[in-house]
Structures are given as C-alpha cells and as structure tokens.
Enzyme design. Structure first.
Site, PDB file in Angstrom:
ATOM      1  N   CYS A  19       1.866  10.354  -4.425  1.00 39.25           N
ATOM      2  CA  CYS A  19       0.879  10.130  -3.379  1.00 39.25           C
ATOM      3  C   CYS A  19      -0.462  10.655  -3.853  1.00 39.25           C
ATOM      4  O   CYS A  19      -0.577  11.833  -4.184  1.00 39.25           O
ATOM      5  CB  CYS A  19       1.284  10.822  -2.077  1.00 39.25           C
ATOM      6  SG  CYS A  19       0.053  10.623  -0.765  1.00 39.25           S
ATOM      7  N   HIS A  70      12.621   7.670   3.323  1.00 41.43           N
ATOM      8  CA  HIS A  70      11.762   7.546   2.142  1.00 41.43           C
ATOM      9  C   HIS A  70      11.650   8.934   1.508  1.00 41.43           C
ATOM     10  O   HIS A  70      10.805   9.735   1.890  1.00 41.43           O
ATOM     11  CB  HIS A  70      10.387   7.030   2.582  1.00 41.43           C
ATOM     12  CG  HIS A  70       9.440   6.752   1.461  1.00 41.43           C
ATOM     13  ND1 HIS A  70       9.001   5.472   1.165  1.00 41.43           N
ATOM     14  CD2 HIS A  70       8.817   7.568   0.589  1.00 41.43           C
ATOM     15  CE1 HIS A  70       8.157   5.527   0.154  1.00 41.43           C
ATOM     16  NE2 HIS A  70       8.020   6.795  -0.208  1.00 41.43           N
ATOM     17  N   ASN A  91       9.077   8.836  -6.366  1.00 36.39           N
ATOM     18  CA  ASN A  91      10.048   8.407  -5.372  1.00 36.39           C
ATOM     19  C   ASN A  91      11.467   8.479  -5.923  1.00 36.39           C
ATOM     20  O   ASN A  91      11.691   8.575  -7.138  1.00 36.39           O
ATOM     21  CB  ASN A  91       9.767   6.952  -4.970  1.00 36.39           C
ATOM     22  CG  ASN A  91       8.496   6.787  -4.196  1.00 36.39           C
ATOM     23  OD1 ASN A  91       8.403   7.198  -3.052  1.00 36.39           O
ATOM     24  ND2 ASN A  91       7.497   6.171  -4.811  1.00 36.39           N
ATOM     25  N   ARG A 127       3.909  -1.218  -4.803  1.00 37.98           N
ATOM     26  CA  ARG A 127       2.817  -0.620  -4.016  1.00 37.98           C
ATOM     27  C   ARG A 127       2.816   0.893  -4.144  1.00 37.98           C
ATOM     28  O   ARG A 127       1.958   1.481  -4.779  1.00 37.98           O
ATOM     29  CB  ARG A 127       2.949  -1.033  -2.532  1.00 37.98           C
ATOM     30  CG  ARG A 127       1.664  -0.806  -1.707  1.00 37.98           C
ATOM     31  CD  ARG A 127       1.450   0.612  -1.244  1.00 37.98           C
ATOM     32  NE  ARG A 127       2.504   1.114  -0.358  1.00 37.98           N
ATOM     33  CZ  ARG A 127       2.529   2.343   0.119  1.00 37.98           C
ATOM     34  NH1 ARG A 127       1.573   3.215  -0.212  1.00 37.98           N
ATOM     35  NH2 ARG A 127       3.534   2.747   0.878  1.00 37.98           N
ATOM     36  N   ASP A 128       3.808   1.550  -3.572  1.00 40.50           N
ATOM     37  CA  ASP A 128       3.840   3.008  -3.588  1.00 40.50           C
ATOM     38  C   ASP A 128       4.014   3.538  -5.000  1.00 40.50           C
ATOM     39  O   ASP A 128       3.517   4.625  -5.333  1.00 40.50           O
ATOM     40  CB  ASP A 128       4.981   3.497  -2.693  1.00 40.50           C
ATOM     41  CG  ASP A 128       4.899   4.976  -2.391  1.00 40.50           C
ATOM     42  OD1 ASP A 128       3.810   5.546  -2.518  1.00 40.50           O
ATOM     43  OD2 ASP A 128       5.923   5.561  -2.020  1.00 40.50           O
TER      44      ASP A 128
END
Length: 307
Positions: free
Chosen positions: A249, A216, A258, A23-24
C-alpha cells in the site's frame, strides 16, 4: 505434483478468489510497466481460470502513477464472458470514467481508522462515507456490482490496534450505502486468527452475512494463510489474493505484499476446495511477471514449483 487431498470439517466446497495483482499488486511497484505487459498479465490470469480479476484504478495519476493508463488498458483487454473485471473508483468522476468504458463492476476504498482515511483519502471517515454515497447509489442504479474495501480492519500504523466495534460500525455504514460485497483488509498484515474470528463473529451479530464478506490479508508477519483458513471456517467464501504475492500500500509503509495466489491455491487444493484456477499456469504467470519486474516472486509456492 499432487500430494493428495484431505478435507476438514466446516469448510466450503468452493472458494472464489478475487485476483488483485493487476491493481493492488502493481500499484506499489516502483516500475511502471507498459500497458501491453499489463494487458497480457490480465489475459494470462484469465487463461489460468480466474473469474474475478481486479484490473486497474481510476485514481488520479498524481497519486498512483503506475495505473495512469487505466483507459488505455481497459480498451486493450478483450473481456471474456463469465469473467468480472472490477475497477477501483475514488469518486463520481472515477465512476463516470468506468461507466463510459462499459464496466460492470466497481470498487470503493474506505478506511476503518481516521489516520488512514486522512492519508489515503484526505478526508475523515465520515466525509469518505459521504463521498461514497452518490458513487454507490449511481452505480447500483446502473446495475453495477459494488465492492466496498475496508482497510485497517485489525491494526493501523498510527493508531495501533483497531477496536472491533469501530470496524463493525464503518462496515455497517458501507453496506448500508448499497455495496454488494465488503472486503475486510488487514492492510499492514498484523491480524491473527483470534482477531479474525472476533471480527467476523461481530459482523455476523450485526446482520452482515458472510455471503457478502471477503477477506484481504497481507502477509507481513506470515499470518495470511492461517487467517484465511480461520475466515473460511467462519463462512467466508471469497478471498483476495495477488499473483506471486505482489502488492502493498503506497500510503502505509508497513504494508508489505498480499497473500500470494499460488500459496492460497496450494492450501485450498490440499483441503479439497475447488477454485477453478490452474496452479501451474499461475506459477508460470508469476515467473513471467517477476522477470518483467526484475525481481523474484516472494511466493514460496512459486519458488518451489518453478525450480
């Protein structure tokens, strides 16, 4: 190759990794992958031993076209017993879609700052909390676990340093809605260990247990592993990471990838901390995904072990 394990004091014996790559990770990629590739990605992550795999998002396709195939993907995945497959829902319509598909874990995505709340959610912090209230309430009534993401916990590209008190206030309000877990996001990767310590201590003082807190970290300035170790020493036992360091993002241009799951696994293994995840399988998965994305993985551990 195993170079030995040397534990340190004040660290947990086991850490849960929330794998956010599907997802991210994929939401910020310019390439829109076929649903079959995404389904295989999730299957590979589960086969490697991941027990929490954030799978997709029910955000409107206009805003995140990379995840427009959410229903198709979830229908294509053969869910394994004992594995959680959380999905991000922005509002009640997203919750309805998740419930229709029988999902048991959802997430909502909030902001500690007004600037990012307006850019990401098109509403103020107060208005976003109001929007989340019926989503979290209905989800909890239906027996679902609800993860609350709180972004911009350390720095905001429009507002600069984010005061600890502001983060604690919004975090407390999200937990009061009924969230079962709170993931603290260093969305643009500016945190350093002192700031992490200050925020976690302030949350503890506000009666938010580290048992319900995840971290995170983005690795923009190379601080993600140091910040993670600091969080573990403060009692956190859930860490978000993304296979191969995928991610960013779409609403914050300075947010790079990440923390790479493989880099985290290397550190945790060396500290004698169990995760249940096979590093070699994760490396193979990230190499496989990098081939489909047409670029190498930014993870240093993947680069070292894939030679």
């Amino acid at each position: 190759m195993n170079y030995g394990r040397t534990p340190l004091d004040d660290l947990p014996s086991r850490v849960t990794i929330c794998e956010v790559g599907p997802r991210d990770g994929l939401q910020n990629e310019p390439v829109v992958l076929p649903v079959e590739v995404k389904a295989e990605f999730v299957a590979r992550l589960v086969d490697a031993g991941n027990t929490v795999v954030e799978t997709t998002s029910f955000v409107h396709p206009k805003w995140v076209p990379q995840l427009a195939d959410a229903e198709t993907l979830l229908s294509a995945i053969e869910q394994s017993e004992g594995v959680r497959y959380p999905v991000l829902v922005p509002n009640e319509r997203g919750l309805d879609r998740a419930l229709d598909l029988g999902m048991r874990d959802i997430a909502v995505f909030g902001s500690a700052t007004e600037s990012f709340a307006q850019r990401n959610l098109n509403r103020s912090v107060d208005e976003s909390i109001q929007m989340f209230a019926p989503v979290v309430g209905r989800a909890r009534e239906a027996g679902l676990a609800v993860r609350g993401y709180l972004s911009m916990c350390f720095g905001d590209p429009w507002e600069g340093e984010v005061p600890v008190a502001k983060v604690v206030d919004v975090a407390s309000r999200m937990m009061a809605l009924g969230c079962t877990e709170l993931s603290l996001g260093d969305t643009i990767g500016v945190a350093t260990p002192g700031r992490v310590t200050a925020l976690l201590d302030a949350l503890s003082a506000a009666a938010i247990s580290m048992e319900h807190v995840a971290v995170h970290f983005h690795d923009t300035y190379g601080q993600a592993l140091a910040n993670t170790l600091t969080a573990l020493r403060r009692g956190v036992t859930t860490v978000d990471a993304s296979a191969g360091g995928l991610g960013g993002c779409p609403y914050a241009g300075s947010a790079t990838g990440n923390l790479a799951t493989e880099d985290l696994l290397w550190q945790l293994a060396g500290l004698g901390i169990e995760t249940g995840i096979d590093l070699d399988k994760m490396v193979a998965t990230s190499v496989w995904m990098a081939e489909r994305l047409g670029r190498p993985s930014p993870s240093r551990t993947v680069a070292a072990l894939a030679r």
